[in-house]
Design a protein around this motif. Structure first.
Motif, PDB file in Angstrom:
ATOM      1  N   ILE A  49       2.037  78.388  15.967  1.00 31.51           N
ATOM      2  CA  ILE A  49       3.430  78.635  16.309  1.00 31.51           C
ATOM      3  C   ILE A  49       3.573  80.126  16.621  1.00 31.51           C
ATOM      4  N   THR A  50       4.077  80.416  17.798  1.00 30.62           N
ATOM      5  CA  THR A  50       4.205  81.801  18.234  1.00 30.62           C
ATOM      6  C   THR A  50       5.341  82.494  17.487  1.00 30.62           C
ATOM      7  N   ILE A  51       5.036  83.642  16.923  1.00 24.59           N
ATOM      8  CA  ILE A  51       6.013  84.431  16.185  1.00 24.59           C
ATOM      9  C   ILE A  51       6.644  85.487  17.085  1.00 24.59           C
ATOM     10  N   ASP A  52       5.819  86.081  17.943  1.00 25.92           N
ATOM     11  CA  ASP A  52       6.277  87.131  18.850  1.00 25.92           C
ATOM     12  C   ASP A  52       5.586  86.926  20.193  1.00 25.92           C
ATOM     13  N   SER A 124      -0.844  83.309   6.698  1.00 22.25           N
ATOM     14  CA  SER A 124       0.077  84.414   6.954  1.00 22.25           C
ATOM     15  C   SER A 124      -0.365  85.629   6.147  1.00 22.25           C
ATOM     16  N   PRO A 125      -0.169  86.854   6.654  1.00 16.66           N
ATOM     17  CA  PRO A 125       0.362  87.244   7.960  1.00 16.66           C
ATOM     18  C   PRO A 125      -0.682  87.105   9.067  1.00 16.66           C
ATOM     19  N   ALA A 126      -0.322  87.517  10.291  1.00 18.45           N
ATOM     20  CA  ALA A 126      -1.278  87.491  11.394  1.00 18.45           C
ATOM     21  C   ALA A 126      -2.501  88.325  11.018  1.00 18.45           C
ATOM     22  N   SER A 133      -2.936  88.282  16.145  1.00 19.06           N
ATOM     23  CA  SER A 133      -2.117  89.105  17.019  1.00 19.06           C
ATOM     24  C   SER A 133      -3.038  89.640  18.116  1.00 19.06           C
ATOM     25  N   SER A 134      -2.680  89.392  19.373  1.00 18.38           N
ATOM     26  CA  SER A 134      -3.483  89.925  20.474  1.00 18.38           C
ATOM     27  C   SER A 134      -3.395  91.442  20.527  1.00 18.38           C
ATOM     28  N   ASN A 135      -2.263  91.977  20.070  1.00 15.42           N
ATOM     29  CA  ASN A 135      -2.117  93.420  19.930  1.00 15.42           C
ATOM     30  C   ASN A 135      -2.706  93.821  18.576  1.00 15.42           C
ATOM     31  N   LYS A 136      -3.933  94.317  18.599  1.00 16.97           N
ATOM     32  CA  LYS A 136      -4.648  94.583  17.346  1.00 16.97           C
ATOM     33  C   LYS A 136      -4.041  95.724  16.543  1.00 16.97           C
ATOM     34  N   SER A 137      -3.195  96.537  17.170  1.00 22.49           N
ATOM     35  CA  SER A 137      -2.564  97.625  16.418  1.00 22.49           C
ATOM     36  C   SER A 137      -1.641  97.082  15.332  1.00 22.49           C
ATOM     37  N   ASP A 150       8.278  87.551   9.347  1.00 23.20           N
ATOM     38  CA  ASP A 150       7.476  86.664  10.194  1.00 23.20           C
ATOM     39  C   ASP A 150       7.414  85.254   9.616  1.00 23.20           C
ATOM     40  N   ASN A 151       7.347  85.152   8.291  1.00 24.08           N
ATOM     41  CA  ASN A 151       7.335  83.824   7.656  1.00 24.08           C
ATOM     42  C   ASN A 151       8.638  83.071   7.927  1.00 24.08           C
ATOM     43  N   LEU A 152       9.755  83.803   7.933  1.00 27.80           N
ATOM     44  CA  LEU A 152      11.039  83.176   8.219  1.00 27.80           C
ATOM     45  C   LEU A 152      11.095  82.700   9.676  1.00 27.80           C
TER      46      LEU A 152
END
Length: 472
Positions: A49-52, A124-126, A133-137, A150-152
């Motif tokens: 499920i996509t979070i962002d 959780s978390p990513a 997260s594709s953005n590793k930062s 993010d859990n919400l």
């Protein structure tokens, strides 16, 4: 007559279309069969499920419907701790999910929590398990607030995907650092006025208050004969464990504290599992393990290598395909994240006060402890819950007393008011459902059904404990 028939037919068709649409939301996540799994009658689902969407951050979940009558059973979310460890790997496949890995196959868990509830496991978390997260930062600094938010978001989107569970009685459960994840998420749900039917939370061997929880370790070690009197004195008066943890996190362990923890480690030895001081450890090589097993007349009741077997199972390509999972930015699935950098200062943020807020809001709170865990021992947990009850002015509604599974004492329990209770699970580890599955299931079923823990042992005549106490 004909017009009425057409109207009724239209309503029926619309209803069927609506039901079909609901089912189609999550049909693509349905698991046909997991490799090596025994035949079961309940449905399983897994996926992302996509979070962002902008950052391409997504959570992986595994969901098992109740074995019988899932439409009438509550929904339970399970969160493991760490911070940064997998609820799918630990909670589902090592503790209370429907299956456990054994060699190349899965065996049925007779004490799975989906006997009495629909259970949702979330990584959780990513950066944990298959979640990414594709953005590793993003991995560089993750904290409790980000995780709760993010859990919400995950829950809101999951309920959109499974709308038939939206109004179901909902419980959040977890263990260890779940003592942060679980109450923080529950509190955020109340603050956000999300339309979830949240009824209660249950947390096992939780981190609730840094100093109290960690400093109870010395008493546990000493009371179980794992360290000497002299070392116990050093561990309490010279340098306690909360000081050691704080110094290790900051990378500046003092010579004094270094000496104390080295002495503790030397007396404990290398082959005691601190998560269950009575349980054997999984030996490092297959040959060593097989040598031990050859000397055993009976197969061990508890598979002490189930974590290793789970790691091997979840890294099989056909298993990942069946789970609709994939690895993003990592080479393999791991039980605890190797890429996530969690804000460890959050360990020192107490969450016991959040439990008080939940109780005041009419949310049921169960705190339980496997009594053989030295990592977050029952002494600290019980002290914190007792103090909270006094602070809230709650009277004892169930006095401290044994509870039973079958004919045996399964632990001890105490209830305060109508919404707060504490229980121990006798003979259980940090991961109580792993080492005491039967007793943990009784505790879980009692909680989600709003019932008191069994107070009798099923025997027609109670034994008099005073008789034993006066015998020489």
């Amino acid at each position: 007559m004909i017009s009425h028939f057409r109207t009724d037919l239209g309503i029926i068709c619309a209803f069927i279309i609506c039901i079909s649409a609901v089912k189609s939301f999550h049909e693509s996540d349905k698991i046909a069969n997991l490799p090596g799994q025994p035949k079961v009658s309940f449905q399983q689902y897994a996926g992302f499920i996509t979070i962002d969407e902008k950052q391409d951050r997504a959570f992986f979940y595994y969901f098992v419907e109740a074995e019988t009558e899932p439409a009438s059973k509550p929904l339970v979310l399970w969160l493991n701790g760490g911070p940064g460890c997998s609820s799918v790997g630990a909670g589902a496949f090592c503790e209370h999910g429907p299956f456990k890995p054994s060699g190349n196959v899965l065996v049925k868990n007779d004490y799975s929590w989906n006997k009495g509830a629909n259970v949702l496991y979330l990584e959780s978390p990513a950066g944990v398990g298959f979640s990414y997260s594709s953005n590793k930062s993003f991995y560089e600094s993750v904290d409790d607030e980000m995780t709760a938010q993010d859990n919400l978001i995950f829950l809101e989107k999951w309920f959109d995907k499974f709308p038939e569970f939206k109004n179901r009685d909902f419980y959040i459960t977890g263990e260890s650092y779940g003592g942060h994840y679980v109450p923080q998420l529950a509190n955020l749900i109340l603050q956000s006025k999300a339309k979830f039917n949240l009824k209660g939370i249950a947390i096992g061997n939780p981190l609730l208050e840094f100093n109290t929880d960690f400093n109870s370790r010395a008493e546990f070690f000493w009371s179980h004969g794992l360290i000497s009197d002299a070392t116990y004195e050093q561990f309490t008066k010279v340098c306690n464990y909360s000081q050691i943890r704080r110094q290790l996190q900051n990378g500046n362990l003092t010579p004094v504290c270094s000496h104390v923890i080295n002495q503790v480690s030397a007396e404990l030895g290398k082959f005691v599992d601190t998560y269950d001081v009575t349980l054997d450890v999984c030996l490092s090589t297959a040959s060593m393990q097989s040598e031990v097993r050859n000397h055993l007349k009976d197969k061990p009741k508890i598979d002490v290598c189930v974590e290793d077997e789970t790691t091997m199972y979840l890294n099989r390509n056909e298993v990942q395909k069946a789970l609709h999972a994939r690895l993003v930015g990592v080479d393999q699935w791991t039980a605890c994240s190797e890429v996530l950098h969690y804000k460890m200062q959050d360990l020192e943020v107490p969450t016991i006060g959040i439990l008080g807020s939940l109780v005041k809001s009419g949310i049921r709170v169960l705190v339980y402890s496997g009594d053989q865990d030295s990592v977050l021992p029952l002494m600290g947990t019980r002290t914190l819950v007792n103090a909270l009850a006094k602070e809230l002015g709650l009277s004892t509604t169930v006095p401290y007393s044994p509870w039973y599974e079958g004919r045996q004492v399964a632990g001890w329990t105490q209830a305060y008011g109508y919404f707060l209770s504490f229980a121990t699970i006798r003979g259980a580890s940090h991961k109580a459902p792993h080492s005491q599955p039967e007793r943990s299931l009784v505790l879980f079923d009692s909680f989600v059904n709003g019932q008191r823990l069994p107070q009798v042992n099923g025997m027609t005549q109670e034994r008099n404990p005073l008789t034993r106490l006066t015998q020489t």
